[in-house]
Design an enzyme around this catalytic site. Structure first.
Site, PDB file in Angstrom:
ATOM      1  N   CYS A  66     -14.266   2.670 -15.556  1.00 20.35           N
ATOM      2  CA  CYS A  66     -13.389   3.163 -15.747  1.00 20.35           C
ATOM      3  C   CYS A  66     -13.122   3.754 -17.069  1.00 20.35           C
ATOM      4  O   CYS A  66     -13.485   2.273 -18.368  1.00 20.35           O
ATOM      5  CB  CYS A  66     -12.212   2.445 -15.637  1.00 20.35           C
ATOM      6  SG  CYS A  66     -10.808   3.575 -15.576  1.00 20.35           S
ATOM      7  N   CYS A  70      -7.418   0.201 -20.970  1.00 21.32           N
ATOM      8  CA  CYS A  70      -6.681  -1.844 -20.969  1.00 21.32           C
ATOM      9  C   CYS A  70      -7.130  -2.562 -21.263  1.00 21.32           C
ATOM     10  O   CYS A  70      -8.269  -2.826 -20.473  1.00 21.32           O
ATOM     11  CB  CYS A  70      -6.458  -1.028 -19.584  1.00 21.32           C
ATOM     12  SG  CYS A  70      -6.166   0.634 -19.269  1.00 21.32           S
ATOM     13  N   CYS A  73      -7.620  -4.984 -18.500  1.00 19.99           N
ATOM     14  CA  CYS A  73      -8.292  -4.592 -17.307  1.00 19.99           C
ATOM     15  C   CYS A  73     -10.272  -4.716 -16.904  1.00 19.99           C
ATOM     16  O   CYS A  73     -10.542  -4.511 -17.869  1.00 19.99           O
ATOM     17  CB  CYS A  73      -8.267  -2.991 -16.502  1.00 19.99           C
ATOM     18  SG  CYS A  73      -9.040  -2.907 -15.333  1.00 19.99           S
ATOM     19  N   CYS A 110      -1.871   0.240   0.169  1.00 20.57           N
ATOM     20  CA  CYS A 110      -2.803   0.276  -1.703  1.00 20.57           C
ATOM     21  C   CYS A 110      -3.928   0.129  -1.665  1.00 20.57           C
ATOM     22  O   CYS A 110      -4.522  -0.609  -1.308  1.00 20.57           O
ATOM     23  CB  CYS A 110      -1.577  -0.492  -2.090  1.00 20.57           C
ATOM     24  SG  CYS A 110       0.040  -0.677  -2.066  1.00 20.57           S
ATOM     25  N   CYS A 142      -0.799   4.097  -0.376  1.00 22.10           N
ATOM     26  CA  CYS A 142       0.221   4.385  -1.298  1.00 22.10           C
ATOM     27  C   CYS A 142      -1.106   4.059  -2.716  1.00 22.10           C
ATOM     28  O   CYS A 142      -2.146   3.425  -1.439  1.00 22.10           O
ATOM     29  CB  CYS A 142       0.842   2.561  -2.013  1.00 22.10           C
ATOM     30  SG  CYS A 142       1.208   3.106  -3.691  1.00 22.10           S
ATOM     31  N   CYS A 202       6.137   4.168  -7.460  1.00 20.94           N
ATOM     32  CA  CYS A 202       5.453   2.758  -7.150  1.00 20.94           C
ATOM     33  C   CYS A 202       5.057   2.576  -9.180  1.00 20.94           C
ATOM     34  O   CYS A 202       4.316   2.892  -9.388  1.00 20.94           O
ATOM     35  CB  CYS A 202       4.708   2.632  -6.544  1.00 20.94           C
ATOM     36  SG  CYS A 202       4.061   0.613  -6.841  1.00 20.94           S
ATOM     37  N   ARG A 274       8.478  -5.707  -6.681  1.00 23.25           N
ATOM     38  CA  ARG A 274       7.037  -6.257  -5.903  1.00 23.25           C
ATOM     39  C   ARG A 274       6.763  -7.448  -6.648  1.00 23.25           C
ATOM     40  O   ARG A 274       6.223  -7.059  -7.830  1.00 23.25           O
ATOM     41  CB  ARG A 274       6.141  -5.770  -5.284  1.00 23.25           C
ATOM     42  CG  ARG A 274       4.472  -5.440  -4.237  1.00 23.25           C
ATOM     43  CD  ARG A 274       4.172  -4.195  -3.864  1.00 23.25           C
ATOM     44  NE  ARG A 274       4.749  -3.760  -3.110  1.00 23.25           N
ATOM     45  CZ  ARG A 274       5.127  -3.292  -3.742  1.00 23.25           C
ATOM     46  NH1 ARG A 274       4.902  -2.030  -4.265  1.00 23.25           N
ATOM     47  NH2 ARG A 274       6.113  -2.183  -2.775  1.00 23.25           N
TER      48      ARG A 274
END
Ligand code: SAM
Ligand code: DTB
Ligand code: SF4
Length: 332
Positions: A66, A70, A73, A110, A142, A202, A274
């Site tokens: 990606c 971040c 991550c 998801c 999701c 979400c 969650r």
């Protein structure tokens, strides 16, 4: 601090507001623990009578590589974590996994893409087919795939998407320490696009990234001031993965997770809170306290996106020990 006089009725503890200040939220977050738990439990029971805990299963459709940076991550190309970069999963494979998740008792499926944003083309067309297929299985669907355009949001809505996950991750004040390749404002605009298309939101964040208590209160304040509140609020504890800049951070005190869940429950009374990444490190007792504090969903299945989650058998035992009702495969 809310002082309960003899005249305070329980229903007065439930408020639906979108004008919270960070200072007010911090007062809740730092309440004496027993009072915080009591209040959260009352809000939860009254706002959500007969509630059931939702089991959400997670699958990484496109893993790694990606462009975003971040800091938490393992899938960022800026980090040197060792993630297996399989080719993007095919529609058929994803739907087989969705069916297996349903058979194991999940009622929400998801799907994650390690993308900065959704691009047009065959991968997006495949995503739409996956959403349709998951809905046809009778599961909530999701997607989490980064930023999107208005048109893409509308096409996802037409395909039947139930929810789009896009987290704020941390407070606006701390955000620059964690991500530099997209702004907080970008994230808020993505959330607006999802809402405008009629898809539920979400949206949550992560604790344990070196943030202060004020940052946690500030994140929860931004979330609760979204109008309407996000329908689901995932609360993650950092999974410190080797190869990320946050690899050396130590685990949070599990009670901090309990406090986040309880505060989210109090200020967003009807949202699904969650209990997300980091459950392995929490331990059974803290997870049960989180359920008591108003968590009404967990990620269910042996893996999250790239890291481990508690085993299904362990979770079944935990839920049964807690004695909560579970919505086994009941989505429509
Ligand atoms: N690329 C998309 C995005 O960022 O919106 C979707 C996938 S991304 C992995 C979804 C969320 O997972 C992140 O926003 C973050 O909150 C959470 N996450 C990722 N890595 C994590 C970690 N190591 N520990 C805890 N939460 C994490
Ligand atoms: C969310 O808030 N947490 C989930 C889901 N939404 C997509 C992802 C957690 C990822 C944890 C790290 C990993 O497994 O790669
Ligand atoms: Fe990419 Fe999402 Fe990971 Fe950030 S959290 S690096 S956007 S996959």
């Amino acid at each position: 601090m809310t002082r309960l006089s003899k005249k305070t009725s329980i229903s007065e503890l439930i408020v639906f507001r979108h004008d919270w200040t960070s200072a007010e939220v911090r007062l809740i977050l730092e309440k004496p623990l027993i009072e915080l738990l009591w209040q959260a439990q009352h809000v939860h029971r009254i706002a959500n009578p007969g509630y059931k805990v939702q089991l959400a299963s997670l699958l990484s459709v496109k893993t790694g590589g990606c462009e975003e940076d971040c800091a938490y991550c393992p899938q960022s190309m800026h980090n040197s974590s060792d993630v297996n970069m399989y080719p993007e999963l095919e529609v058929k494979t994803v739907l087989q996994r969705a069916k297996a998740a349903k058979d194991a008792g999940a009622d929400r499926f998801c799907m994650g893409w390690a993308w900065r944003e959704i691009r047009e083309g065959k991968d997006f067309e495949a995503m739409l087919l996956m959403v349709k297929g998951v809905r046809e299985l009778g599961l909530e669907a999701c997607v989490t795939a980064g930023m999107l355009t208005d048109k893409q949001a509308c096409r996802l809505a037409e395909a039947g998407l139930t929810a789009y996950n896009h987290n704020l991750d941390t407070s606006p004040e701390n955000y620059g320490q964690i991500i530099s390749t997209r702004t907080y404002q970008d994230r808020l605009e993505t959330l607006q696009r999802v809402r405008a298309a009629g898809i539920t939101l979400c949206c949550g964040g992560i604790i344990g990234m070196g943030e202060s208590i004020a940052d946690r209160a500030s994140l929860l304040t931004v979330l609760a001031n979204l109008d309407p509140h996000p329908e689901s609020v995932p609360i993650n504890a950092l999974v410190a993965v080797e190869g990320t800049p946050l690899e050396d951070l130590s685990c949070i005190d599990p009670i901090e997770m309990v406090r986040m869940v309880a505060t989210a429950r109090i200020i967003m009374p009807k949202s699904r809170v969650r209990l997300s990444a980091g459950r392995e490190q929490l331990g059974r007792a803290a997870q049960i306290l989180c359920l008591q504090a108003g968590a009404d969903s967990i990620f269910y299945g042996d893996t999250l996106l790239t890291t481990a989650n508690p085993a299904v058998a362990e979770d079944r035992e935990l839920l049964s020990e807690a004695g909560v009702q579970v919505s086994w495969g009941q989505a429509q």
